[in-house]
Design a protein around this motif. Structure first.
Motif, PDB file in Angstrom:
ATOM      1  N   GLY A  34      -4.931  -7.974   3.231  1.00 32.59           N
ATOM      2  CA  GLY A  34      -6.285  -7.498   2.718  1.00 32.59           C
ATOM      3  C   GLY A  34      -7.549  -7.670   3.650  1.00 32.59           C
ATOM      4  O   GLY A  34      -8.533  -6.967   3.201  1.00 32.59           O
ATOM      5  N   VAL A  50      -8.194   1.967  -1.199  1.00 31.95           N
ATOM      6  CA  VAL A  50      -8.844   1.479  -0.106  1.00 31.95           C
ATOM      7  C   VAL A  50      -8.592   2.228   0.987  1.00 31.95           C
ATOM      8  O   VAL A  50      -7.625   3.452   1.045  1.00 31.95           O
ATOM      9  N   THR A  55      -7.621   1.914   5.265  1.00 33.19           N
ATOM     10  CA  THR A  55      -7.149   1.119   6.208  1.00 33.19           C
ATOM     11  C   THR A  55      -6.274   2.079   7.327  1.00 33.19           C
ATOM     12  O   THR A  55      -6.357   3.359   7.295  1.00 33.19           O
ATOM     13  N   LYS A  87     -12.837  -1.110   0.465  1.00 36.40           N
ATOM     14  CA  LYS A  87     -13.009  -0.618  -0.840  1.00 36.40           C
ATOM     15  C   LYS A  87     -13.888   0.465  -0.694  1.00 36.40           C
ATOM     16  O   LYS A  87     -14.833   0.616   0.058  1.00 36.40           O
ATOM     17  N   LEU A 113       0.763  -1.320  -0.088  1.00 34.64           N
ATOM     18  CA  LEU A 113      -0.032  -0.081  -0.030  1.00 34.64           C
ATOM     19  C   LEU A 113       0.712   1.460   0.145  1.00 34.64           C
ATOM     20  O   LEU A 113       1.855   1.391   0.630  1.00 34.64           O
ATOM     21  N   SER A 134      -0.040  -5.460   3.713  1.00 36.10           N
ATOM     22  CA  SER A 134      -1.318  -5.986   4.248  1.00 36.10           C
ATOM     23  C   SER A 134      -1.809  -7.228   3.413  1.00 36.10           C
ATOM     24  O   SER A 134      -1.591  -7.543   2.373  1.00 36.10           O
ATOM     25  N   LEU A 147      -8.721  -4.100   5.023  1.00 36.77           N
ATOM     26  CA  LEU A 147      -8.929  -3.078   3.912  1.00 36.77           C
ATOM     27  C   LEU A 147     -10.343  -2.905   3.558  1.00 36.77           C
ATOM     28  O   LEU A 147     -11.116  -3.840   3.469  1.00 36.77           O
TER      29      LEU A 147
END
Length: 321
Positions: free
Chosen positions: A80, A66, A68, A85, A39, A78, A83
């Motif tokens: 994921g 995203v 976070t 969206k 990221l 990450s 996160l």
């Protein structure tokens, strides 16, 4: 190998935060494992906003935007799971930075505090303090959309003028009025149905004394007390709370998840899309002076006057790397 810059808390604040309370560090991130993404920070507030710049996760291709919370850092890795969206309905005409403002945590705080905790109805009188802030400004504008009278307090004449342009009914500079009690009485002689409190302390004690019978109070914050080093002020007189049968409730926005949260975001997006008429510009800060940016926000030095004709102004820190 990617190098990242990270601001860390060196020691806890005593009073207001200073640069010496923080330390800027650099670190090397390891190569990605399967299922991970790299990221890159695009915008930073308390809830950072990131872009996927490298991916080994099929659900998060490169370029995905995203939300976070990895801290104040330029890059992070990450798996994921943490996160979020953007809404799939997000139009190209709305700046993505609004995901950290009106269409993010501040907007949701205003939405749920006013509509769920206060249960505001058309024709009622709403009082909001810190009204030029990221939350307060949205509170007042939602209240106006719902047909309420809005009385708002802010800390400078520029902010007062800005809120007047947004259409709030009565706005005053609490730092310059001779008597807060008399100012509130003049603004709404019959009292207040709803009070959205961002400030706490003596200010709130004064407002609570002017609530109508069965008035509702949403306690979102207490910014007047956060950096105090001495004793905290006493709370409101209990006899007022009892005999006016007031409903006082503190809340944290993360209570609302799932479908209700998605509905709130869609409502906010709809309102912004319908009436937004100018491109508000956020307050800019590079990663280097992030502690100064935090201190400036606490001292209310950032103020988006260029957003005066926009329905929902926003404050975010933009990270340029």
């Amino acid at each position: 190998m990617v190098r990242t810059k990270i601001w860390t808390l060196k020691k806890h604040f005593v009073g207001h935060p200073t640069k010496s309370d923080f330390e800027l560090k650099t670190a090397e991130l390891p190569p990605l494992k399967n299922g991970e993404v790299l990221l890159e920070a695009l915008f930073l507030t308390v809830d950072p906003y990131m872009r996927v710049v490298e991916s080994k996760n099929a659900d998060l291709p490169k370029g995905t935007i995203v939300l976070t919370s990895p801290g104040w850092t330029t890059h992070s890795i990450s798996d994921g799971k943490d996160l979020e969206k953007l809404l799939t309905e997000w139009p190209d005409t709305i700046p993505v930075s609004l995901a950290l403002g009106t269409l993010g945590m501040p907007g949701l705080t205003a939405y749920f505090g006013l509509l769920e905790i206060c249960g505001v109805k058309g024709g009622e009188t709403v009082m909001v303090n810190a009204a030029a802030g990221a939350v307060g400004s949205v509170v007042g504008q939602i209240a106006k959309l719902k047909g309420c009278k809005v009385v708002a307090a802010a800390g400078s004449d520029k902010k007062v003028a800005y809120l007047q342009q947004l259409g709030f009914d009565v706005v005053f500079n609490y730092k310059t009025v001779e008597s807060l009690e008399e100012t509130l009485k003049k603004a709404s002689p019959d009292g207040y149905d709803c009070y959205f409190d961002n400030v706490g302390g003596e200010f709130s004690n004064t407002v609570i004394g002017q609530m109508k019978k069965f008035g509702r109070i949403a306690i979102c914050g207490a910014i007047s007390t956060y950096n105090r080093t001495g004793p905290l002020p006493p709370g409101p007189p209990p006899e007022i709370v009892i005999f006016q049968e007031l409903h006082i409730q503190g809340f944290v926005v993360y209570r609302w998840q799932g479908d209700v949260r998605q509905k709130a975001l869609k409502d906010l997006l709809k309102w912004v899309s319908e009436v937004r008429s100018s491109g508000a510009t956020p307050s800019n800060c590079t990663l280097g002076p992030i502690p100064f940016c935090l201190s400036s926000l606490l001292f209310q030095q950032f103020f988006p006057l260029s957003a005066a004709t926009s329905l929902f102004p926003y404050w975010v820190l933009v990270l340029r790397i």
